[in-house]
Design a protein around this motif. Structure first.
Motif, PDB file in Angstrom:
ATOM      1  N   ALA A  53       0.808  -1.225   0.000  1.00  0.00           N
ATOM      2  CA  ALA A  53       0.000   0.000   0.000  1.00  0.00           C
ATOM      3  C   ALA A  53       0.838   1.271   0.000  1.00  0.00           C
ATOM      4  O   ALA A  53       0.312   2.347  -0.251  1.00  0.00           O
ATOM      5  CB  ALA A  53      -0.942  -0.008   1.205  1.00  0.00           C
ATOM      6  N   ALA A  54       2.124   1.167   0.287  1.00  0.00           N
ATOM      7  CA  ALA A  54       2.987   2.357   0.316  1.00  0.00           C
ATOM      8  C   ALA A  54       4.318   2.023  -0.338  1.00  0.00           C
ATOM      9  O   ALA A  54       4.917   0.991  -0.056  1.00  0.00           O
ATOM     10  CB  ALA A  54       3.206   2.827   1.753  1.00  0.00           C
ATOM     11  N   GLY A  55       4.752   2.892  -1.222  1.00  0.00           N
ATOM     12  CA  GLY A  55       6.046   2.715  -1.870  1.00  0.00           C
ATOM     13  C   GLY A  55       6.015   1.666  -2.965  1.00  0.00           C
ATOM     14  O   GLY A  55       4.965   1.307  -3.480  1.00  0.00           O
ATOM     15  N   GLY A  56       7.215   1.185  -3.301  1.00  0.00           N
ATOM     16  CA  GLY A  56       7.358   0.227  -4.388  1.00  0.00           C
ATOM     17  C   GLY A  56       8.097  -1.021  -3.954  1.00  0.00           C
ATOM     18  O   GLY A  56       8.456  -1.185  -2.790  1.00  0.00           O
ATOM     19  N   VAL A  57       8.332  -1.884  -4.929  1.00  0.00           N
ATOM     20  CA  VAL A  57       9.010  -3.157  -4.695  1.00  0.00           C
ATOM     21  C   VAL A  57      10.446  -3.031  -5.174  1.00  0.00           C
ATOM     22  O   VAL A  57      10.717  -2.398  -6.193  1.00  0.00           O
ATOM     23  CB  VAL A  57       8.296  -4.297  -5.466  1.00  0.00           C
ATOM     24  N   THR A  58      11.361  -3.628  -4.435  1.00  0.00           N
ATOM     25  CA  THR A  58      12.763  -3.606  -4.835  1.00  0.00           C
ATOM     26  C   THR A  58      13.368  -4.991  -4.653  1.00  0.00           C
ATOM     27  O   THR A  58      12.673  -5.954  -4.362  1.00  0.00           O
ATOM     28  CB  THR A  58      13.545  -2.527  -4.049  1.00  0.00           C
ATOM     29  N   ASN A  59      14.677  -5.075  -4.834  1.00  0.00           N
ATOM     30  CA  ASN A  59      15.378  -6.357  -4.751  1.00  0.00           C
ATOM     31  C   ASN A  59      16.635  -6.209  -3.914  1.00  0.00           C
ATOM     32  O   ASN A  59      17.068  -5.096  -3.608  1.00  0.00           O
ATOM     33  CB  ASN A  59      15.719  -6.851  -6.156  1.00  0.00           C
ATOM     34  N   MET A  60      17.237  -7.327  -3.567  1.00  0.00           N
ATOM     35  CA  MET A  60      18.402  -7.311  -2.679  1.00  0.00           C
ATOM     36  C   MET A  60      19.609  -6.640  -3.316  1.00  0.00           C
ATOM     37  O   MET A  60      20.416  -6.023  -2.621  1.00  0.00           O
ATOM     38  CB  MET A  60      18.738  -8.736  -2.234  1.00  0.00           C
ATOM     39  N   PHE A  61      19.741  -6.712  -4.638  1.00  0.00           N
ATOM     40  CA  PHE A  61      20.862  -6.036  -5.284  1.00  0.00           C
ATOM     41  C   PHE A  61      20.781  -4.534  -5.047  1.00  0.00           C
ATOM     42  O   PHE A  61      21.764  -3.892  -4.665  1.00  0.00           O
ATOM     43  CB  PHE A  61      20.884  -6.327  -6.791  1.00  0.00           C
TER      44      PHE A  61
END
Length: 195
Positions: A172-180
């Motif tokens: 519901a808040a912000g975005g998705v990212t990855n470990m890199f």
């Protein structure tokens, strides 16, 4: 044109593979990838380095054609030697401190809301492990996180963690990212605050 197929790879391998290919590629790079987090993460990664991305939906996913010289940050010889000056916050739990869970959740809620009253804000907040629950529907700090985002703070949650807690569709808040991206941001940051 060099081609790379990263379909079916677990996070952060699609981004890492594209990074390595860009370091050795001359000219265009064509990347086959899955929809969802891999598509979003790779696109954000290459665009953040000054490359252009042309997307094409194909059977079984997407194809990116990546062109341009980039900003040089993806090139081995232009690796950063000094910190970028960013302040990164890593939140690894939906609770603050050890002890009673209810108290820990209250402390974390109060901490995030209190950030809104600070004169200096972090540049990025990364949520990992159960910390991603704070950015998902039902969290009591969604409004505070949205306001932090409106003030220029990047609010990003680990895609693997969202999948683990079955919250990816409920972000519901912000975005998705990855470990890199998380690791790179932490290593290039002026300071890292870990909760």
């Amino acid at each position: 044109m060099k081609s790379l197929d990263v379909r079916g790879m677990a996070c952060p391998l699609p981004v890492v593979s594209v990074k390595r290919a860009l370091e050795s590629a001359e000219g265009e790079l064509r990347v086959l990838l899955d929809d969802g987090a891999p598509r979003e993460n790779v696109k954000r990664f290459v665009q953040g380095r000054g490359y252009q991305v042309q997307e094409e939906q194909i059977e079984g996913g997407f194809a990116f054609t990546i062109t341009g010289a980039g900003s040089g940050s993806a090139k081995r010889e232009a690796a950063p030697t000094e910190r970028s000056g960013a302040t990164v916050m890593l939140i690894g739990s939906d609770r603050l401190g050890d002890g009673a869970e209810e108290l820990g959740r209250l402390l974390m809620k109060n901490f995030i809301i209190t950030l809104l009253d600070m004169s200096e804000l972090p540049d990025r907040i990364f949520f990992v492990n159960s910390g991603v629950l704070l950015a998902a529907q039902g969290s009591e700090v969604i409004e505070a996180l949205e306001e932090l985002g409106n003030r220029g703070v990047e609010v990003l949650s680990c895609g693997i963690c969202l999948d683990f807690y079955k919250k990816k569709e409920l972000l519901a808040a912000g975005g998705v990212t990855n470990m890199f991206t998380i690791a790179e941001s932490m290593l290039q940051a002026r300071s890292v605050v870990r909760l």
